[in-house]
Design a protein around this motif. Structure first.
Motif, PDB file in Angstrom:
ATOM      1  N   PRO A   3      15.419  -5.824  -6.099  1.00 32.11           N
ATOM      2  CA  PRO A   3      14.127  -6.364  -5.671  1.00 32.11           C
ATOM      3  C   PRO A   3      13.347  -6.996  -6.821  1.00 32.11           C
ATOM      4  N   GLN A   4      13.394  -6.388  -7.999  1.00 33.83           N
ATOM      5  CA  GLN A   4      12.674  -6.949  -9.143  1.00 33.83           C
ATOM      6  C   GLN A   4      13.236  -8.318  -9.540  1.00 33.83           C
ATOM      7  N   TRP A  38      16.597  -9.262   0.443  1.00 32.22           N
ATOM      8  CA  TRP A  38      16.366  -9.444  -1.003  1.00 32.22           C
ATOM      9  C   TRP A  38      17.344 -10.476  -1.583  1.00 32.22           C
ATOM     10  N   HIS A 144       6.125  -2.905  -3.540  1.00 31.07           N
ATOM     11  CA  HIS A 144       6.480  -3.699  -4.719  1.00 31.07           C
ATOM     12  C   HIS A 144       5.259  -4.353  -5.372  1.00 31.07           C
TER      13      HIS A 144
END
Length: 159
Positions: A3-4, A38, A144
């Protein structure tokens, strides 16, 4: 892609789009994350389509056909669908924005500058077949810390 990594890859494009379209970057990134897994979905990998935007009769660009899961008549079913295809993620983000802007049914969403309310408004207008769509987008935004993408950029100060 984590995700990052995904947020880093599309975050600045989402912010650039937000500056021009008033679609909150937090919503754009969360919607792309949800719709594309993602960035890992076959549709994203093959067609660079972050949002699962289908190709209707008005679309003149390239397309990609794939089976997809839809919530119809109170149950999940698999259907074959034609989707828009892009050469890069920025093209997908720009087309997604144009789709929302050009469709009058989503006009009420543009009164909101935050991803939470924007997601609820597009969901109420019928954007997704998933009845939990808005809640999922909001959960991604919160998990997030995507609201930081909606903050205006700090002015550059030179001395």
């Amino acid at each position: 892609m984590t995700p990052q990594d995904f947020i880093a890859a599309i975050g600045s494009a989402a912010q650039s789009s937000a500056a021009q379209t008033n679609i909150p970057a937090s919503f754009v990134v969360a919607d792309a994350a949800l719709e594309s897994g993602w960035g890992s979905s076959g549709l994203t990998q093959k067609a660079m389509n972050l949002f699962g935007v289908k190709a209707d009769s008005s679309w003149t660009g390239p397309t990609y056909s794939v089976p997809t899961r839809e919530y119809l008549n109170g149950q999940w079913v698999m259907v074959q669908a034609l989707f828009r295809s892009y050469s890069d993620w920025l093209g997908s983000i720009q087309d997604h924005a144009a789709f929302l802007i050009d469709n009058p049914r989503y006009a009420s969403a543009f009164q909101f500058t935050d991803g939470h309310n924007f997601a609820q408004a597009v969901a109420a207008a019928g954007y997704a077949t998933d009845p939990q769509y808005a809640q999922k987008i909001i959960a991604i935004i919160n998990a997030h810390n995507l609201t930081t993408l909606d903050a205006p950029a700090a002015p550059v100060v030179t001395v």
